[in-house]
Design an enzyme around this catalytic site. Sequence first.
Site, short mmCIF file in Angstrom:
data_model
loop_
_atom_site.label_atom_id
_atom_site.label_comp_id
_atom_site.label_asym_id
_atom_site.label_seq_id
_atom_site.Cartn_x
_atom_site.Cartn_y
_atom_site.Cartn_z
N GLU A 97 -7.32 -6.33 -39.49
CA GLU A 97 -8.78 -6.59 -39.39
C GLU A 97 -9.49 -6.45 -40.74
OE1 GLU A 97 -10.70 -4.02 -36.51
OE2 GLU A 97 -9.22 -4.39 -34.97
N GLU A 134 -7.40 -10.08 -40.40
CA GLU A 134 -6.83 -10.90 -39.34
C GLU A 134 -6.70 -10.13 -38.03
OE1 GLU A 134 -3.96 -9.26 -38.45
OE2 GLU A 134 -4.27 -8.10 -40.31
#
Lengths: 321, 321
Positions: free
Chosen positions: A286, A143
Amino acid sequence: PDTDARARTEAREPTLTKPAGSLGRLEELACWLATWQGRHPPALDRIRCVVFAGNHGVATRGVSVYPPEVTHQMVANFQAGGAAVNQLCRANGADLAVIPLDLDRPTAPFDEAPAMTEAEVLEALNAGLTLDLSGVDALIVGEMGIGNTTAAAALSQALFGGTAVDWVGRGTGLDDNGLARKRAVVSAAIARHGDALRDPLEALRRVGGRELAAMAGGALAARHARVPVFMDGFICSAALAVWQAMDSHGLDHCLAAHVSMEPGHQRLLAALGKRPLMTLDMRLGEGSGALTCLGLLRSAVACHVGMATFAEAGVTDKDPA
Amino acid sequence: PDTDARARTEAREPTLTKPAGSLGRLEELACWLATWQGRHPPALDRIRCVVFAGNHGVATRGVSVYPPEVTHQMVANFQAGGAAVNQLCRANGADLAVIPLDLDRPTAPFDEAPAMTEAEVLEALNAGLTLDLSGVDALIVGEMGIGNTTAAAALSQALFGGTAVDWVGRGTGLDDNGLARKRAVVSAAIARHGDALRDPLEALRRVGGRELAAMAGGALAARHARVPVFMDGFICSAALAVWQAMDSHGLDHCLAAHVSMEPGHQRLLAALGKRPLMTLDMRLGEGSGALTCLGLLRSAVACHVGMATFAEAGVTDKDPA
């Protein structure tokens, strides 16, 4: 879980040319992968990493050291290949998809109102539920979203209790004043939504965010597709925790790849009963922590699949069968 | 150490598109690699794994659950490609060399006599000192030798004090009686050799073994060739500890890849002041733990080398320069 694949892994493991148990967690991992891929031998050839991005109304509350436009800028960086996730996918052999979720329409500030409407949370869940997982051996959901450790903290408190002090950390680098503001926002949100937070999916809607809902959707899609999930850090784990809050076996197909520096993550993994594979003091998101573990996971598969047995190699076993 | 390469790594790191410090130990690793490779950027393209094998006179003392002929059998297994180390080299992109050291001539049982003569220990050290490290970006030294956790325990006690209870573990799977025998052998050896053990190299000769000496030689060769070393488990760490016992910076070019299940390893890493990268409950040797970390180490290099800077990517920094 595929108990036949598990049994076949357990039967092969002690025949391999090493002292029983000497590969430690690598042995457990091979067994877990076979169980949740539903096949023996397990494989980790094709790894898909999907990074969802969302914007958060609470980002206007001074809960991050970065301005909200950084979400959009980092998505462009992902698309141009310049971020950590790009290097980690390349170095570890994973393919990457980046899915921005309505970045120009942040969620509502959840200390005042539900973050998402029912239509919005469903749309975000669907972004994960509809992932194409055909031919995929394992999924990593990552994310990006300025403000999303605040959402992860609020969601964790909603699902597992405790106080804002337990779940709120410095995120990307808050100072003491910022940390106090972030705790106040989470406490206000928990008070504002009250008993409505008892329903895990309603908690996701009220204090989560689009990228959290999408990650949760992705993990559910993976369960149905027999694709194990390697969980990343605090935000990913908080999002996926919704399923375990609903069913104590809801995350049995998910592995905690690492524990991050964000203090809520350690508490959350303990609540989930998951022991992380690595402690590398990372706190980036991420999908970075999960990607960093891929070599280790492939090592587990390689040993289980490729090693000779005592009989094949003519090696004297401790206790010949 | 190359302070210029270190300074260039430290200057680049904060410009990369991530919150400062958010890659945790990956950032430290990139800096450490540059420092000890003597170049910026660091690289991990060519990894050499060398497994040394030796036989031990103490193996006749009931200190292992496997008979001594397994050393020879496992060397054949390495050469045929069937062992864990073969799969781990393939899966993690390392090349493998296997060097058996006089397997038909075990060391002397060191509870009674020095394990090796001076000529023998020099020959074994030379097997490591003369490794060809040209073009190699990092070295892993591994071992095979029935009885060699007994040597590692005795050597650790010789170098760092304590008692046999502190350093002796179950190795490949001893029961309580075997553990008691192994402790007695180590205690007898320490008593037998007495003050002669104060000299680290003399301790290596008296209570070590050929593969331990060869690993120590390899680590020294690597230091001179500017090749960082990824240390494996207890036996490897005990062998290399000789250099730190002689010079407090003697292992600064060596990284503790993992901490094994053998309880002496944790104590030894504490004595060496090294924090392991991973805790995977492994206890196999062969270089297996160090090989399992390679993906993580390459991840560190990939991020440092490949990521875009804030300026390149047009991302707003927290505190623009």
